[in-house]
Design a protein around this motif. Structure first.
Motif, PDB file in Angstrom:
ATOM      1  N   SER A 106      -4.468  -2.178  -7.762  1.00  0.00           N
ATOM      2  CA  SER A 106      -4.666  -1.782  -6.372  1.00  0.00           C
ATOM      3  C   SER A 106      -4.879  -0.284  -6.245  1.00  0.00           C
ATOM      4  O   SER A 106      -5.674   0.180  -5.416  1.00  0.00           O
ATOM      5  CB  SER A 106      -3.462  -2.216  -5.529  1.00  0.00           C
ATOM      6  OG  SER A 106      -3.393  -3.621  -5.457  1.00  0.00           O
ATOM      7  N   HIS A 107      -4.164   0.481  -7.055  1.00  0.00           N
ATOM      8  CA  HIS A 107      -4.341   1.938  -7.059  1.00  0.00           C
ATOM      9  C   HIS A 107      -5.782   2.301  -7.417  1.00  0.00           C
ATOM     10  O   HIS A 107      -6.406   3.137  -6.747  1.00  0.00           O
ATOM     11  CB  HIS A 107      -3.362   2.553  -8.056  1.00  0.00           C
ATOM     12  CG  HIS A 107      -3.641   3.984  -8.387  1.00  0.00           C
ATOM     13  ND1 HIS A 107      -3.706   4.978  -7.435  1.00  0.00           N
ATOM     14  CD2 HIS A 107      -3.870   4.592  -9.586  1.00  0.00           C
ATOM     15  CE1 HIS A 107      -3.976   6.140  -8.024  1.00  0.00           C
ATOM     16  NE2 HIS A 107      -4.079   5.923  -9.318  1.00  0.00           N
TER      17      HIS A 107
ATOM     18  N   MET B  33       2.194   3.035 -15.087  1.00  0.00           N
ATOM     19  CA  MET B  33       2.284   2.630 -13.689  1.00  0.00           C
ATOM     20  C   MET B  33       2.676   1.155 -13.623  1.00  0.00           C
ATOM     21  O   MET B  33       1.863   0.277 -13.361  1.00  0.00           O
ATOM     22  CB  MET B  33       0.950   2.876 -12.965  1.00  0.00           C
ATOM     23  CG  MET B  33       1.034   2.741 -11.443  1.00  0.00           C
ATOM     24  SD  MET B  33      -0.571   3.037 -10.624  1.00  0.00           S
ATOM     25  CE  MET B  33      -0.789   4.794 -10.925  1.00  0.00           C
TER      26      MET B  33
ATOM     27  N   VAL C  99       1.395   7.089  -6.585  1.00  0.00           N
ATOM     28  CA  VAL C  99       0.322   8.049  -6.834  1.00  0.00           C
ATOM     29  C   VAL C  99       0.811   9.464  -6.568  1.00  0.00           C
ATOM     30  O   VAL C  99       0.548  10.395  -7.333  1.00  0.00           O
ATOM     31  CB  VAL C  99      -0.894   7.730  -5.935  1.00  0.00           C
ATOM     32  CG1 VAL C  99      -1.933   8.829  -6.069  1.00  0.00           C
ATOM     33  CG2 VAL C  99      -1.498   6.393  -6.341  1.00  0.00           C
TER      34      VAL C  99
ATOM     35  N   GLU D 184      -7.764   3.820  -4.370  1.00  0.00           N
ATOM     36  CA  GLU D 184      -7.636   5.279  -4.436  1.00  0.00           C
ATOM     37  C   GLU D 184      -8.604   5.958  -5.409  1.00  0.00           C
ATOM     38  O   GLU D 184      -8.872   7.152  -5.272  1.00  0.00           O
ATOM     39  CB  GLU D 184      -6.205   5.664  -4.838  1.00  0.00           C
ATOM     40  CG  GLU D 184      -5.102   5.046  -3.997  1.00  0.00           C
ATOM     41  CD  GLU D 184      -5.018   5.631  -2.593  1.00  0.00           C
ATOM     42  OE1 GLU D 184      -5.568   6.723  -2.384  1.00  0.00           O
ATOM     43  OE2 GLU D 184      -4.420   4.987  -1.725  1.00  0.00           O
ATOM     44  N   ARG D 185      -9.117   5.217  -6.377  1.00  0.00           N
ATOM     45  CA  ARG D 185      -9.859   5.864  -7.475  1.00  0.00           C
ATOM     46  C   ARG D 185     -11.168   5.125  -7.778  1.00  0.00           C
ATOM     47  O   ARG D 185     -11.631   5.123  -8.921  1.00  0.00           O
ATOM     48  CB  ARG D 185      -8.990   5.891  -8.738  1.00  0.00           C
ATOM     49  CG  ARG D 185      -7.565   6.419  -8.569  1.00  0.00           C
ATOM     50  CD  ARG D 185      -7.490   7.910  -8.568  1.00  0.00           C
ATOM     51  NE  ARG D 185      -7.793   8.466  -9.878  1.00  0.00           N
ATOM     52  CZ  ARG D 185      -6.904   8.549 -10.874  1.00  0.00           C
ATOM     53  NH1 ARG D 185      -5.667   8.086 -10.710  1.00  0.00           N
ATOM     54  NH2 ARG D 185      -7.252   9.087 -12.020  1.00  0.00           N
TER      55      ARG D 185
ATOM     56  N   LYS E 155       0.833  -1.206   0.000  1.00  0.00           N
ATOM     57  CA  LYS E 155       0.000   0.000   0.000  1.00  0.00           C
ATOM     58  C   LYS E 155       0.863   1.249   0.000  1.00  0.00           C
ATOM     59  O   LYS E 155       0.565   2.229  -0.673  1.00  0.00           O
ATOM     60  CB  LYS E 155      -0.923  -0.001   1.218  1.00  0.00           C
ATOM     61  CG  LYS E 155      -1.903   1.175   1.218  1.00  0.00           C
ATOM     62  CD  LYS E 155      -2.906   1.069   2.345  1.00  0.00           C
ATOM     63  CE  LYS E 155      -3.913   2.210   2.285  1.00  0.00           C
ATOM     64  NZ  LYS E 155      -4.919   2.117   3.360  1.00  0.00           N
TER      65      LYS E 155
ATOM     66  N   THR F 245      -2.654  13.038 -10.485  1.00  0.00           N
ATOM     67  CA  THR F 245      -3.855  12.649 -11.197  1.00  0.00           C
ATOM     68  C   THR F 245      -4.406  13.842 -11.956  1.00  0.00           C
ATOM     69  O   THR F 245      -4.025  14.985 -11.723  1.00  0.00           O
ATOM     70  CB  THR F 245      -4.933  12.123 -10.226  1.00  0.00           C
ATOM     71  OG1 THR F 245      -5.249  13.157  -9.283  1.00  0.00           O
ATOM     72  CG2 THR F 245      -4.437  10.897  -9.483  1.00  0.00           C
TER      73      THR F 245
ATOM     74  N   VAL G 119       2.046   1.799  -3.492  1.00  0.00           N
ATOM     75  CA  VAL G 119       0.978   2.384  -4.311  1.00  0.00           C
ATOM     76  C   VAL G 119       0.868   3.874  -4.037  1.00  0.00           C
ATOM     77  O   VAL G 119       0.830   4.702  -4.946  1.00  0.00           O
ATOM     78  CB  VAL G 119      -0.375   1.692  -4.024  1.00  0.00           C
ATOM     79  CG1 VAL G 119      -1.491   2.420  -4.761  1.00  0.00           C
ATOM     80  CG2 VAL G 119      -0.337   0.241  -4.439  1.00  0.00           C
ATOM     81  N   THR G 120       0.830   4.226  -2.754  1.00  0.00           N
ATOM     82  CA  THR G 120       0.675   5.635  -2.385  1.00  0.00           C
ATOM     83  C   THR G 120       1.830   6.479  -2.909  1.00  0.00           C
ATOM     84  O   THR G 120       1.645   7.574  -3.425  1.00  0.00           O
ATOM     85  CB  THR G 120       0.585   5.772  -0.857  1.00  0.00           C
ATOM     86  OG1 THR G 120      -0.499   4.971  -0.386  1.00  0.00           O
ATOM     87  CG2 THR G 120       0.356   7.220  -0.457  1.00  0.00           C
TER      88      THR G 120
END
Length: 319
Positions: free
Chosen positions: A71-72, A61, A13, A76-77, A6, A18, A9-10
């Motif tokens: 996972s993102h 990515m 990001v 997150e989205r 995680k 974005t 991923v963060t």
């Protein structure tokens, strides 16, 4: 989700950022591979034919064979209606095999596919293997002497292609064949051209530029018939191996967008599929027509995941 994963991923990001206004397409691999091709071609055509008001932002990515991007999106989205993600047979294969750390196919919505990318078996231009039979004979004589590089994880769709051929050739223990999974077809080609592996297993769209540059030799295309525009490349079937493996090219979207927003993307993708620009892109990149969009595609995906899981258990990829 694993805490370390995680955090990764963060971190990605935060680095990539974005887009709050323009549509964004995530390619879950490095530039140059099949997912990158999907995002860039579909994104460009969406704008060219007026389906979106501004150019589609493409974000690469890479990581975990597509798992990082998945996972993102999920964490997150999940309700971002401006987000699309490149997907293929490799995506559903990995989900069926639990390769994304417990993630499942129903955590996103598969919006459609608009082309099928023929599987290929490729060697470097200076390889001693002139035909698929040459490569197979070497693997049968000494399975450990032939290693394949592919853009999927071990046990993924690219890995399964040569295993199907060698199983058809009579190799009883296909686990003896070495396979190196990397992030995307471009990296797999680099491994092979550089001499780190004897062959590359991937898709036609990933290798067109390398064919034109004279860097590779395609031993077989894994379709029922030769691919238009690449008629000099024989099929595996022609060479005695009844193996057909094509990689659909399409998109998924976040699960929590509305049905109306889902249908907007389905309609946009259908418009791309019908465009002259996409027909030309398919011809230029060795894709075969394959159009399934909307709810029908999601239903088809559900069946594909179930059948892939069953096959994977049969060959011991999963328990």
């Amino acid at each position: 989700m694993n805490t370390t994963f995680k955090a990764l991923v963060t971190g990605v990001v935060m680095t990539l950022g974005t887009s709050a206004t323009a549509a964004e397409c995530i390619a879950p691999a490095n530039p140059g591979g099949g997912w990158d091709f999907t995002c860039r071609q579909i994104g460009k055509i969406l704008f060219d034919i007026g389906e979106v008001d501004s150019p589609v932002q493409v974000t690469n990515m890479a990581g975990a064979g597509g798992g990082l991007a998945f996972s993102h999106v999920v964490t997150e989205r999940s309700n971002d209606a401006d987000l699309i993600v490149a997907a293929s047979s490799a995506t559903t294969t990995r989900l069926a095999q639990n390769a994304y750390g417990g993630a499942t196919a129903d955590q996103v919505r598969f919006v459609g596919a608009i082309g099928a990318d023929p599987g290929v078996i490729v060697v470097a231009a200076d390889s001693p293997f002139m035909t698929l039979n040459d490569l197979v004979d070497a693997a049968l004589a000494d399975p450990g002497s032939v290693a394949f590089a592919g853009g999927s994880a071990v046990g993924g769709f690219d890995h399964l292609k040569p295993l199907q051929i060698l199983k058809a050739a009579g190799l009883e223990d296909i686990t003896q064949i070495k396979y190196i999974g990397v992030d995307g077809g471009a990296d797999a080609i680099t491994q092979t051209v550089g001499g780190f592996t004897q062959a590359m297993t991937g898709d036609m769209s990933e290798i067109v530029g390398f064919i034109e540059a004279g860097e590779v030799r395609v031993l077989a295309v894994l379709t029922e018939e030769r691919v238009p525009g690449f008629e000099d490349i024989p099929t595996a079937r022609e060479q005695g191996y009844d193996v057909v493996a094509v990689n659909w090219r399409g998109l998924y979207v976040p699960k929590d967008i509305s049905d109306e927003e889902f249908q907007v993307w389905a309609d946009r993708l259908a418009a791309v599929a019908a465009s002259d620009e996409w027909q030309q892109a398919m011809r230029d990149n060795g894709l075969a027509p394959f159009t399934k969009v909307g709810a029908d595609f999601q239903t088809w995906i559900d069946g594909v995941v179930a059948s892939t899981e069953e096959l994977s258990r049969e060959i011991g990829v999963i328990q």
